[in-house]
Scaffold this motif. Structure first.
Motif, PDB file in Angstrom:
ATOM      1  N   VAL A  85     -25.197 -23.567 -28.492  1.00  0.00           N
ATOM      2  CA  VAL A  85     -24.774 -24.319 -27.308  1.00  0.00           C
ATOM      3  C   VAL A  85     -23.889 -23.456 -26.416  1.00  0.00           C
ATOM      4  O   VAL A  85     -24.015 -23.461 -25.180  1.00  0.00           O
ATOM      5  CB  VAL A  85     -24.051 -25.609 -27.731  1.00  0.00           C
ATOM      6  N   LEU A  86     -23.006 -22.681 -27.020  1.00  0.00           N
ATOM      7  CA  LEU A  86     -22.129 -21.807 -26.232  1.00  0.00           C
ATOM      8  C   LEU A  86     -22.931 -20.728 -25.516  1.00  0.00           C
ATOM      9  O   LEU A  86     -22.638 -20.393 -24.361  1.00  0.00           O
ATOM     10  CB  LEU A  86     -21.077 -21.180 -27.145  1.00  0.00           C
ATOM     11  N   LEU A  87     -23.937 -20.171 -26.194  1.00  0.00           N
ATOM     12  CA  LEU A  87     -24.772 -19.151 -25.550  1.00  0.00           C
ATOM     13  C   LEU A  87     -25.516 -19.724 -24.347  1.00  0.00           C
ATOM     14  O   LEU A  87     -25.587 -19.093 -23.290  1.00  0.00           O
ATOM     15  CB  LEU A  87     -25.763 -18.570 -26.561  1.00  0.00           C
ATOM     16  N   VAL A  88     -26.094 -20.911 -24.515  1.00  0.00           N
ATOM     17  CA  VAL A  88     -26.796 -21.544 -23.398  1.00  0.00           C
ATOM     18  C   VAL A  88     -25.825 -21.856 -22.264  1.00  0.00           C
ATOM     19  O   VAL A  88     -26.138 -21.672 -21.080  1.00  0.00           O
ATOM     20  CB  VAL A  88     -27.503 -22.822 -23.886  1.00  0.00           C
ATOM     21  N   LEU A  89     -24.627 -22.303 -22.610  1.00  0.00           N
ATOM     22  CA  LEU A  89     -23.647 -22.646 -21.588  1.00  0.00           C
ATOM     23  C   LEU A  89     -23.203 -21.411 -20.810  1.00  0.00           C
ATOM     24  O   LEU A  89     -23.108 -21.436 -19.573  1.00  0.00           O
ATOM     25  CB  LEU A  89     -22.442 -23.321 -22.245  1.00  0.00           C
ATOM     26  N   VAL A  90     -22.961 -20.309 -21.522  1.00  0.00           N
ATOM     27  CA  VAL A  90     -22.427 -19.110 -20.876  1.00  0.00           C
ATOM     28  C   VAL A  90     -23.493 -18.392 -20.063  1.00  0.00           C
ATOM     29  O   VAL A  90     -23.233 -17.923 -18.949  1.00  0.00           O
ATOM     30  CB  VAL A  90     -21.818 -18.174 -21.938  1.00  0.00           C
ATOM     31  N   PHE A  91     -24.712 -18.314 -20.589  1.00  0.00           N
ATOM     32  CA  PHE A  91     -25.735 -17.491 -19.952  1.00  0.00           C
ATOM     33  C   PHE A  91     -26.728 -18.293 -19.107  1.00  0.00           C
ATOM     34  O   PHE A  91     -27.534 -17.678 -18.402  1.00  0.00           O
ATOM     35  CB  PHE A  91     -26.509 -16.696 -21.010  1.00  0.00           C
ATOM     36  N   ASN A  92     -26.702 -19.616 -19.178  1.00  0.00           N
ATOM     37  CA  ASN A  92     -27.669 -20.404 -18.419  1.00  0.00           C
ATOM     38  C   ASN A  92     -27.034 -21.361 -17.425  1.00  0.00           C
ATOM     39  O   ASN A  92     -27.582 -21.559 -16.331  1.00  0.00           O
ATOM     40  CB  ASN A  92     -28.570 -21.202 -19.376  1.00  0.00           C
ATOM     41  N   TYR A  93     -25.928 -21.972 -17.780  1.00  0.00           N
ATOM     42  CA  TYR A  93     -25.371 -23.013 -16.922  1.00  0.00           C
ATOM     43  C   TYR A  93     -24.207 -22.529 -16.068  1.00  0.00           C
ATOM     44  O   TYR A  93     -24.130 -22.875 -14.888  1.00  0.00           O
ATOM     45  CB  TYR A  93     -24.941 -24.217 -17.772  1.00  0.00           C
ATOM     46  N   ILE A  94     -23.311 -21.749 -16.635  1.00  0.00           N
ATOM     47  CA  ILE A  94     -22.208 -21.228 -15.823  1.00  0.00           C
ATOM     48  C   ILE A  94     -22.714 -20.333 -14.696  1.00  0.00           C
ATOM     49  O   ILE A  94     -22.219 -20.418 -13.565  1.00  0.00           O
ATOM     50  CB  ILE A  94     -21.184 -20.502 -16.714  1.00  0.00           C
ATOM     51  N   PRO A  95     -23.722 -19.459 -14.923  1.00  0.00           N
ATOM     52  CA  PRO A  95     -24.239 -18.661 -13.794  1.00  0.00           C
ATOM     53  C   PRO A  95     -24.837 -19.491 -12.662  1.00  0.00           C
ATOM     54  O   PRO A  95     -24.993 -18.969 -11.550  1.00  0.00           O
ATOM     55  CB  PRO A  95     -25.300 -17.772 -14.449  1.00  0.00           C
ATOM     56  N   LEU A  96     -25.178 -20.761 -12.915  1.00  0.00           N
ATOM     57  CA  LEU A  96     -25.710 -21.589 -11.832  1.00  0.00           C
ATOM     58  C   LEU A  96     -24.691 -21.781 -10.719  1.00  0.00           C
ATOM     59  O   LEU A  96     -25.062 -22.044  -9.567  1.00  0.00           O
ATOM     60  CB  LEU A  96     -26.126 -22.959 -12.376  1.00  0.00           C
ATOM     61  N   LEU A  97     -23.398 -21.649 -11.027  1.00  0.00           N
ATOM     62  CA  LEU A  97     -22.384 -21.781  -9.994  1.00  0.00           C
ATOM     63  C   LEU A  97     -22.499 -20.681  -8.952  1.00  0.00           C
ATOM     64  O   LEU A  97     -22.068 -20.846  -7.815  1.00  0.00           O
ATOM     65  CB  LEU A  97     -20.987 -21.752 -10.630  1.00  0.00           C
ATOM     66  N   GLY A  98     -23.082 -19.556  -9.336  1.00  0.00           N
ATOM     67  CA  GLY A  98     -23.245 -18.463  -8.388  1.00  0.00           C
ATOM     68  C   GLY A  98     -24.295 -18.711  -7.333  1.00  0.00           C
ATOM     69  O   GLY A  98     -24.380 -17.944  -6.353  1.00  0.00           O
ATOM     70  N   ASN A  99     -25.091 -19.769  -7.471  1.00  0.00           N
ATOM     71  CA  ASN A  99     -26.101 -20.071  -6.463  1.00  0.00           C
ATOM     72  C   ASN A  99     -25.492 -20.470  -5.127  1.00  0.00           C
ATOM     73  O   ASN A  99     -26.204 -20.586  -4.129  1.00  0.00           O
ATOM     74  CB  ASN A  99     -27.017 -21.192  -6.958  1.00  0.00           C
ATOM     75  N   VAL A 100     -24.197 -20.667  -5.120  1.00  0.00           N
ATOM     76  CA  VAL A 100     -23.534 -21.026  -3.867  1.00  0.00           C
ATOM     77  C   VAL A 100     -23.636 -19.899  -2.841  1.00  0.00           C
ATOM     78  O   VAL A 100     -23.549 -20.133  -1.632  1.00  0.00           O
ATOM     79  CB  VAL A 100     -22.059 -21.397  -4.138  1.00  0.00           C
ATOM     80  N   VAL A 101     -23.854 -18.658  -3.316  1.00  0.00           N
ATOM     81  CA  VAL A 101     -23.943 -17.530  -2.385  1.00  0.00           C
ATOM     82  C   VAL A 101     -25.196 -17.629  -1.522  1.00  0.00           C
ATOM     83  O   VAL A 101     -25.296 -16.931  -0.502  1.00  0.00           O
ATOM     84  CB  VAL A 101     -23.923 -16.193  -3.153  1.00  0.00           C
ATOM     85  N   ALA A 102     -26.175 -18.465  -1.912  1.00  0.00           N
ATOM     86  CA  ALA A 102     -27.368 -18.638  -1.078  1.00  0.00           C
ATOM     87  C   ALA A 102     -27.039 -19.291   0.249  1.00  0.00           C
ATOM     88  O   ALA A 102     -27.822 -19.185   1.198  1.00  0.00           O
ATOM     89  CB  ALA A 102     -28.425 -19.456  -1.824  1.00  0.00           C
ATOM     90  N   PHE A 103     -25.889 -19.947   0.328  1.00  0.00           N
ATOM     91  CA  PHE A 103     -25.468 -20.604   1.564  1.00  0.00           C
ATOM     92  C   PHE A 103     -24.325 -19.846   2.242  1.00  0.00           C
ATOM     93  O   PHE A 103     -23.660 -20.376   3.110  1.00  0.00           O
ATOM     94  CB  PHE A 103     -25.019 -22.038   1.260  1.00  0.00           C
ATOM     95  N   GLN A 104     -24.104 -18.609   1.827  1.00  0.00           N
ATOM     96  CA  GLN A 104     -23.054 -17.769   2.385  1.00  0.00           C
ATOM     97  C   GLN A 104     -23.624 -16.429   2.812  1.00  0.00           C
ATOM     98  O   GLN A 104     -24.731 -16.050   2.416  1.00  0.00           O
ATOM     99  CB  GLN A 104     -21.939 -17.527   1.348  1.00  0.00           C
ATOM    100  N   ASP A 105     -22.856 -15.722   3.604  1.00  0.00           N
ATOM    101  CA  ASP A 105     -23.128 -14.309   3.859  1.00  0.00           C
ATOM    102  C   ASP A 105     -22.280 -13.523   2.870  1.00  0.00           C
ATOM    103  O   ASP A 105     -21.220 -13.000   3.191  1.00  0.00           O
ATOM    104  CB  ASP A 105     -22.773 -13.949   5.300  1.00  0.00           C
ATOM    105  N   TYR A 106     -22.769 -13.460   1.643  1.00  0.00           N
ATOM    106  CA  TYR A 106     -21.942 -12.990   0.521  1.00  0.00           C
ATOM    107  C   TYR A 106     -21.677 -11.492   0.631  1.00  0.00           C
ATOM    108  O   TYR A 106     -22.587 -10.691   0.857  1.00  0.00           O
ATOM    109  CB  TYR A 106     -22.643 -13.305  -0.794  1.00  0.00           C
ATOM    110  N   ASP A 107     -20.404 -11.139   0.446  1.00  0.00           N
ATOM    111  CA  ASP A 107     -19.968  -9.746   0.425  1.00  0.00           C
ATOM    112  C   ASP A 107     -19.159  -9.533  -0.842  1.00  0.00           C
ATOM    113  O   ASP A 107     -18.054 -10.073  -0.991  1.00  0.00           O
ATOM    114  CB  ASP A 107     -19.117  -9.431   1.655  1.00  0.00           C
ATOM    115  N   PRO A 108     -19.660  -8.767  -1.805  1.00  0.00           N
ATOM    116  CA  PRO A 108     -18.934  -8.614  -3.069  1.00  0.00           C
ATOM    117  C   PRO A 108     -17.659  -7.784  -2.958  1.00  0.00           C
ATOM    118  O   PRO A 108     -16.904  -7.700  -3.931  1.00  0.00           O
ATOM    119  CB  PRO A 108     -19.965  -7.913  -3.971  1.00  0.00           C
ATOM    120  N   TYR A 109     -17.393  -7.190  -1.788  1.00  0.00           N
ATOM    121  CA  TYR A 109     -16.244  -6.287  -1.660  1.00  0.00           C
ATOM    122  C   TYR A 109     -15.058  -6.927  -0.945  1.00  0.00           C
ATOM    123  O   TYR A 109     -14.072  -6.242  -0.654  1.00  0.00           O
ATOM    124  CB  TYR A 109     -16.662  -5.019  -0.906  1.00  0.00           C
ATOM    125  N   VAL A 110     -15.131  -8.224  -0.662  1.00  0.00           N
ATOM    126  CA  VAL A 110     -14.010  -8.864   0.022  1.00  0.00           C
ATOM    127  C   VAL A 110     -13.019  -9.476  -0.961  1.00  0.00           C
ATOM    128  O   VAL A 110     -12.037 -10.093  -0.529  1.00  0.00           O
ATOM    129  CB  VAL A 110     -14.514  -9.960   0.983  1.00  0.00           C
TER     130      VAL A 110
END
Length: 352
Positions: free
Chosen positions: A66-91
Motif C-alpha cells: 500500500v505504501l509503494l502504491v501511495l508513494v509511486f502512484n498517487y502522490i505523483p498525481l499532485l504534480g499534474n497541476v503543472v499542466a495548468f501552469q507555465d512550469y519553471d523548475p528553476y524558480v
C-alpha cells in the motif's frame, strides 16, 4: 377409560413462551437484546474494531504494498497541476516551491495540443500499433494454452510451458538484439538470401513493417505469460465435464467448444478489458530502442512523444497535459470495455 386433558394457562419463562395479553393475544415483543460482544447493534456484522484486531497480521503484510502504491502512484498525481501552469523548475529550491511560484495559464496547453500535428501523428501511430497487437497478439496465448492443455503427458506440458515463458524474463534490449541478428541487414535471414543469389532485406529499418515487427517481438516475449494465465483458468475446469461430454458423443473439437472455451470466457473478458485500457501504452522501452532505425514518423507514439517533449526539451507542462489526456482516454476505454463485458454476461474488472 380415557381421561381428557385440559390445557392450562401459558406460563412465562425467561427465554421461551411469551405470556398472553389481557385480550388473549400475544404480548408485544420487548426491545431486542444486545448481541454477543463484538457484534454490531441490531444483529449486524462484526464491528470494524474486531475486524482490525482479527486481521491485523494481514493488514501489516499488505502495508508495504500500500505504501509503494501511495508513494509511486498517487502522490505523483499532485504534480499534474503543472499542466495548468507555465512550469519553471528553476524558480524554487524544490519542486513544490516551483509549482507554487509558476504562473497559471489555464487550459492553454490543452488548446496547443489540439493544434499540434505531431501529437495527432503520435496518437495515430499508437492506435494503429494497438489494433495490430490486439488482433495478432491477444489470441496467441489462448491458442497456445489450448494446444498445451491438449498434451497428454504432464512432462511434455511442463517443458513446453517453461520454454514459452522463458523469454518473458529477457529485457527489451536483448529482445531487440535477437531480432536484429535474425532480421537485420546483416542478420541471418539477409545472409541466407545472399548466399542463394537473392538480395538481402532489412526488416528492422522498414517503416511500413514496424507495427508488425513490434507485435511479433511482443508475441515472442510475453505470450508465455498469457499462456500461464489461461492454463491456470483451464486447471479449474472439472474433468467430469469432459467425461460427461465424451459420454454424450462429443468429439474433441466439440468438447473444446462447449467446455473449454466457456471456461476461459471470464479470463478472456478480464484481460481484454485490461488490454483495451492500455490502448495508449504500447511499450515505451521497446519502441524507444527502435525509434531511430525507422524514424519518428512510423515509431513516434504517445509515450515516446511525452518523453521527447518533457525530458529532452524540458516542456514539462505540455508533457503533463498530454499525460492527463492519455489517462482520461484510457479510463474511458476501461469503463466502455467493462460495460461491454457486463452486456456479455461477464464480470469484467468490477461488478455492476
Amino acid at each position: 377409560m380415557s381421561q381428557s386433558k385440559v390445557a392450562g394457562p401459558a406460563r412465562t419463562t425467561d427465554d421461551s413462551t411469551e405470556a398472553p395479553s389481557g385480550d388473549g393475544g400475544p404480548a408485544p415483543a420487548g426491545p431486542p437484546e444486545a448481541g454477543p460482544p463484538g457484534r454490531a447493534a441490531g444483529g449486524g456484522g462484526i464491528t470494524w474494531r474486531i475486524r482490525l484486531r482479527r486481521d491485523r497480521t494481514l493488514i501489516l503484510m499488505t502495508l508495504p504494498a500500500v505504501l509503494l502504491v501511495l508513494v509511486f502512484n498517487y502522490i505523483p498525481l499532485l504534480g499534474n497541476v503543472v499542466a495548468f501552469q507555465d512550469y519553471d523548475p528553476y524558480v524554487g529550491d524544490n519542486a513544490w516551491q516551483a509549482m507554487a511560484r509558476s504562473p497559471w495559464v489555464g487550459v492553454e496547453h490543452f488548446a496547443r495540443m489540439v493544434e499540434d500535428r505531431l501529437f495527432w501523428q503520435a496518437l495515430g501511430n499508437t492506435l494503429a500499433i494497438f489494433l495490430v497487437q490486439l488482433t495478432l497478439f491477444f489470441p496467441v496465448p489462448i491458442l497456445l494454452a489450448l494446444l498445451i492443455n491438449s498434451f497428454v503427458r504432464p512432462r511434455v506440458r511442463a517443458v513446453a510451458q517453461a520454454i514459452l515463458y522463458l523469454p518473458h524474463f529477457f529485457s527489451w534490449v536483448l529482445v531487440v538484439t535477437v531480432f536484429q541478428q535474425m532480421f537485420g541487414g546483416a542478420g541471418m535471414l539477409a545472409q541466407t538470401l545472399r548466399e542463394h543469389g537473392h538480395e538481402g532485406i532489412d526488416l528492422m529499418t522498414n517503416p511500413g513493417l514496424f507495427k508488425f515487427l513490434v507485435t511479433f517481438e511482443m508475441v515472442w516475449k510475453d505470450a508465455g505469460w498469457g499462456v500461464i494465465v489461461f492454463l491456470a483458468a483451464l486447471s479449474a475446469v472439472s474433468p467430469d465435464l469432459y467425461e460427461a461430454a465424451a459420454m454424450d458423443g462429443a468429439t474433441r473439437w466439440r468438447r473444446m467448444w462447449h467446455v473449454t472455451l466457456p471456461a476461459l470466457r471470464p479470463v478472456v473478458a478480464l484481460l481484454l478489458v485490461l488490454q483495451v485500457g492500455n490502448a495508449l501504452t504500447v511499450g515505451f522501452e521497446q519502441i524507444l530502442l527502435q525509434r531511430t532505425a525507422v524514424g519518428p514518423t512510423a515509431a513516434e507514439v504517445l509515450d515516446t512523444y511525452v518523453w521527447n517533449v518533457g525530458i529532452q526539451f524540458g516542456d514539462f507542462s505540455y508533457a503533463a497535459a498530454v499525460g492527463i489526456v492519455k489517462g482520461i482516454f484510457g479510463l474511458c476505454l476501461v469503463l466502455a470495455a467493462n460495460k461491454v463485458a457486463h452486456m456479455m454476461g461477464e464480470q469484467g474488472v468490477y461488478k455492476r
